[in-house]
Design a protein around this motif. Structure first.
Motif, PDB file in Angstrom:
ATOM      1  N   GLU A   1      20.414 -33.830 -48.543  1.00 46.46           N
ATOM      2  CA  GLU A   1      20.579 -32.350 -48.757  1.00 46.46           C
ATOM      3  C   GLU A   1      19.180 -31.398 -48.489  1.00 46.46           C
ATOM      4  O   GLU A   1      19.260 -30.301 -48.185  1.00 46.46           O
ATOM      5  CB  GLU A   1      20.986 -32.052 -50.280  1.00 46.46           C
ATOM      6  N   LEU A   2      18.410 -32.037 -49.394  1.00 42.11           N
ATOM      7  CA  LEU A   2      16.650 -31.432 -49.272  1.00 42.11           C
ATOM      8  C   LEU A   2      16.495 -31.478 -47.866  1.00 42.11           C
ATOM      9  O   LEU A   2      15.877 -30.098 -47.378  1.00 42.11           O
ATOM     10  CB  LEU A   2      15.901 -32.218 -49.966  1.00 42.11           C
TER      11      LEU A   2
ATOM     12  N   SER B   1      18.233 -30.527 -45.101  1.00 40.37           N
ATOM     13  CA  SER B   1      18.873 -29.558 -44.448  1.00 40.37           C
ATOM     14  C   SER B   1      18.222 -28.193 -44.830  1.00 40.37           C
ATOM     15  O   SER B   1      18.352 -27.380 -44.004  1.00 40.37           O
ATOM     16  CB  SER B   1      20.364 -29.494 -44.824  1.00 40.37           C
ATOM     17  N   ARG B   2      17.607 -28.119 -46.081  1.00 42.71           N
ATOM     18  CA  ARG B   2      16.740 -26.950 -46.481  1.00 42.71           C
ATOM     19  C   ARG B   2      15.465 -26.785 -45.668  1.00 42.71           C
ATOM     20  O   ARG B   2      15.207 -25.665 -45.155  1.00 42.71           O
ATOM     21  CB  ARG B   2      16.834 -26.943 -47.983  1.00 42.71           C
ATOM     22  N   VAL B   3      14.612 -27.805 -45.873  1.00 39.86           N
ATOM     23  CA  VAL B   3      13.152 -27.878 -45.136  1.00 39.86           C
ATOM     24  C   VAL B   3      13.271 -27.818 -43.680  1.00 39.86           C
ATOM     25  O   VAL B   3      12.321 -26.962 -43.167  1.00 39.86           O
ATOM     26  CB  VAL B   3      12.237 -28.817 -45.875  1.00 39.86           C
ATOM     27  N   LYS B   4      14.192 -28.259 -43.140  1.00 46.60           N
ATOM     28  CA  LYS B   4      14.221 -28.431 -41.672  1.00 46.60           C
ATOM     29  C   LYS B   4      14.660 -26.890 -40.929  1.00 46.60           C
ATOM     30  O   LYS B   4      14.531 -26.775 -39.905  1.00 46.60           O
ATOM     31  CB  LYS B   4      15.330 -29.458 -41.213  1.00 46.60           C
ATOM     32  N   GLN B   5      15.135 -25.965 -41.732  1.00 50.02           N
ATOM     33  CA  GLN B   5      15.515 -24.748 -41.416  1.00 50.02           C
ATOM     34  C   GLN B   5      13.939 -24.098 -41.218  1.00 50.02           C
ATOM     35  O   GLN B   5      13.832 -23.026 -40.518  1.00 50.02           O
ATOM     36  CB  GLN B   5      16.202 -23.831 -42.453  1.00 50.02           C
ATOM     37  N   GLU B   6      12.993 -24.496 -41.914  1.00 51.60           N
ATOM     38  CA  GLU B   6      11.451 -23.842 -41.769  1.00 51.60           C
ATOM     39  C   GLU B   6      10.526 -24.474 -40.789  1.00 51.60           C
ATOM     40  O   GLU B   6       9.581 -24.007 -40.197  1.00 51.60           O
ATOM     41  CB  GLU B   6      10.977 -23.689 -43.092  1.00 51.60           C
TER      42      GLU B   6
ATOM     43  N   TRP C   1       9.334 -30.802 -53.980  1.00 55.94           N
ATOM     44  CA  TRP C   1       8.959 -30.452 -52.448  1.00 55.94           C
ATOM     45  C   TRP C   1       8.171 -29.058 -52.327  1.00 55.94           C
ATOM     46  O   TRP C   1       8.219 -28.349 -53.203  1.00 55.94           O
ATOM     47  CB  TRP C   1      10.169 -30.545 -51.677  1.00 55.94           C
ATOM     48  N   ARG C   2       7.673 -28.873 -51.343  1.00 51.97           N
ATOM     49  CA  ARG C   2       6.900 -27.623 -50.943  1.00 51.97           C
ATOM     50  C   ARG C   2       6.669 -27.551 -49.490  1.00 51.97           C
ATOM     51  O   ARG C   2       6.288 -28.682 -48.757  1.00 51.97           O
ATOM     52  CB  ARG C   2       5.601 -27.709 -51.819  1.00 51.97           C
TER      53      ARG C   2
ATOM     54  N   ALA D   1       6.371 -29.402 -44.242  1.00 51.68           N
ATOM     55  CA  ALA D   1       7.037 -29.731 -45.597  1.00 51.68           C
ATOM     56  C   ALA D   1       6.466 -31.184 -46.262  1.00 51.68           C
ATOM     57  O   ALA D   1       6.433 -32.056 -45.363  1.00 51.68           O
ATOM     58  CB  ALA D   1       8.539 -29.825 -45.345  1.00 51.68           C
TER      59      ALA D   1
ATOM     60  N   ARG E   1       7.478 -29.236 -58.745  1.00 53.62           N
ATOM     61  CA  ARG E   1       8.437 -29.414 -57.766  1.00 53.62           C
ATOM     62  C   ARG E   1       8.360 -30.719 -57.185  1.00 53.62           C
ATOM     63  O   ARG E   1       7.527 -31.478 -57.038  1.00 53.62           O
ATOM     64  CB  ARG E   1       7.822 -28.319 -56.902  1.00 53.62           C
TER      65      ARG E   1
END
Length: 192
Positions: free
Chosen positions: A45-46, A48-53, A10-11, A21, A8
């Motif tokens: 792009e990445l 935008s995904r991880v910042k939601q958490e 990212w995690r 993250a 992976r």
């Protein structure tokens, strides 16, 4: 790497009561045998995904040149908590917090022998340059030390401090946790 490859990039980890993250991106300069996504265009792009958490995002930027690392630092400033440069195995003295609150360092060095050439026995590595004949590198065990950084991050995801770390280690091959037979860490063979 293309989808379907192992591993992976990212995690998100639970650290106490926070989520952190961790993203790993490979630079472009000097990595001519791999054809990966552009880290500069892929990072937004990445994020935008991880910042939601979580607002706490650390990037391990594995790149060869300081120019490429500093370009990433400035792209990431204010968007990530920290950008930690890796690859050159030499601890740099440029740790700082950029104006947007992102902690950065060009290279965190490595953990291993400081009496070496990149962790390998000096004589063998010098001989390769003198003769241009390939020879198997051997691990060096003199002057062991831990290198890296300690980064403190606030609840808002901004770095509040970054401190370079260089700690001498007393452990030698054959110490607790190492194999007595071959001087290799447990589970490792001379061929590892």
């Amino acid at each position: 790497y293309p989808p379907g490859n192992p591993g992976r990039g990212w995690r998100i980890y639970d650290v106490g009561d926070k989520k952190v993250a961790v993203i790993v991106l490979l630079g472009q300069s000097g990595f001519t045998r791999v054809h990966l996504s552009n880290p500069y265009t892929f990072l937004p792009e990445l994020l935008s995904r991880v910042k939601q958490e979580t607002p706490i995002v650390i990037l391990d930027y594995h790149a060869t040149t300081t120019a490429e690392k500093y370009s990433m630092f400035h792209l990431a400033d204010g968007k990530l908590s920290a950008v930690i440069g890796t690859h050159t195995r030499a601890l740099t003295a440029d740790e700082t917090i950029l104006p947007g609150g992102t902690g950065v360092i060009c290279d965190t060095g490595r953990t291993g022998s400081s009496d070496s050439v990149g962790g390998m026995e000096i004589e063998t590595e010098v001989q390769k340059f003198l003769t241009a004949i390939p020879e198997r590198s051997k691990d060096a065990w003199g002057g062991l030390e831990l290198q890296g950084v300690i980064v403190e991050v606030g609840d808002d995801g901004k770095t509040t401090s970054i401190e370079r770390l260089r700690v001498k280690c007393d452990a030698k091959p054959g110490a607790a946790g190492d194999s007595e037979e071959d001087g290799q860490p447990n589970g490792a063979s001379a061929d590892s």
